[in-house]
Design an enzyme around this catalytic site. Structure first.
Site, short mmCIF file in Angstrom:
data_model
loop_
_atom_site.label_atom_id
_atom_site.label_comp_id
_atom_site.label_asym_id
_atom_site.label_seq_id
_atom_site.Cartn_x
_atom_site.Cartn_y
_atom_site.Cartn_z
CD1 TRP A 249 -3.97 1.70 5.78
CD2 TRP A 249 -6.14 2.21 5.82
NE1 TRP A 249 -4.43 1.70 4.48
CE2 TRP A 249 -5.75 2.02 4.48
CE3 TRP A 249 -7.46 2.54 6.10
CZ2 TRP A 249 -6.64 2.15 3.42
CZ3 TRP A 249 -8.36 2.66 5.04
CH2 TRP A 249 -7.95 2.47 3.72
CD GLU B 67 -8.36 7.38 5.67
OE1 GLU B 67 -8.35 7.29 6.92
OE2 GLU B 67 -7.36 7.14 4.97
CE1 TYR C 190 -3.60 2.60 0.69
CE2 TYR C 190 -2.30 3.24 2.60
CZ TYR C 190 -3.34 3.47 1.72
OH TYR C 190 -4.12 4.60 1.88
#
Length: 204
Positions: free
Chosen positions: A56, A48, A26
């Site tokens: 995350w 988010e 990522y």
């Protein structure tokens, strides 16, 4: 001194990015690269919101399932979800089963339709909030949790009826979608991100 850490390939990276292969991929290929696709922008601002209170990494590992249940974040289709869809999603263990966040995603899809009608595209709207470039952060402490620009974006989205879009969420969104480049000085990805931002045609 900066806080860079070496990945398994020996290249220096932001320290948050080296703990798992998911993070490395990522960080190296997505985080900070400029995005102008409305679906991907909508996806990220929704994810988010789902991340609030979680890591995350948790969301990243569930991203394909989020894409499946929210129809690849086609906001026109998600906007038509109803109470039965909310109940269905609350039974799906492959995603984060939080009623408020699920309902916010549907609400935000509905509000996005109105925004796009008014502004032309989500991308054109979002990129109006791109701040002036700032020096590369040397350590994580140099990276803010929110900024004046993210506060302005958050305030405007909330005024338009969006939910789960506080200023910290808005800044994380801006970092991920390339409105700012917060790769640390010396991170090997910082230069490619800068080059991508230089080539990027800002949507209008």
């Amino acid at each position: 001194m900066n806080e860079l850490e070496l990945g398994p390939d020996g290249r220096p990276r932001c320290p948050w990015a080296v703990s798992t292969e998911d993070y490395i991929d990522y960080h190296d290929h997505e985080w900070g690269m400029p995005v102008a696709d409305d679906r991907r922008l909508f996806e990220k601002i929704c994810l988010e919101g789902f991340q609030s209170g979680l890591s995350w990494l948790t969301i990243l590992r569930k991203r394909n399932d989020f894409r499946r249940v929210f129809l690849d974040f086609d906001f026109e289709r998600v906007a038509r979800f109803d109470d039965s869809d909310v109940e269905r999603l609350l039974q799906d263990a492959s995603i984060v089963r939080h009623r408020g966040k699920i309902e916010a995603t549907i609400n935000n899809a509905q509000k996005l339709r109105t925004l796009v009608d008014a502004e032309g595209s989500f991308a054109a709207y979002i990129w109006r909030f791109e701040p002036e470039p700032s020096p590369a952060p040397r350590v994580l402490a140099d990276v803010p949790a929110q900024t004046a620009t993210s506060k302005a974006l958050s305030k405007d989205l909330k005024k338009r009826g969006f939910r789960f879009v506080g200023p910290t969420t808005a800044y994380a969104f801006m970092q991920a979608m390339g409105l700012v480049n917060d790769h640390l000085e010396g991170c090997w990805v910082r230069a490619p991100v800068e080059a991508a931002r230089a080539r990027f045609k800002r949507p209008t």
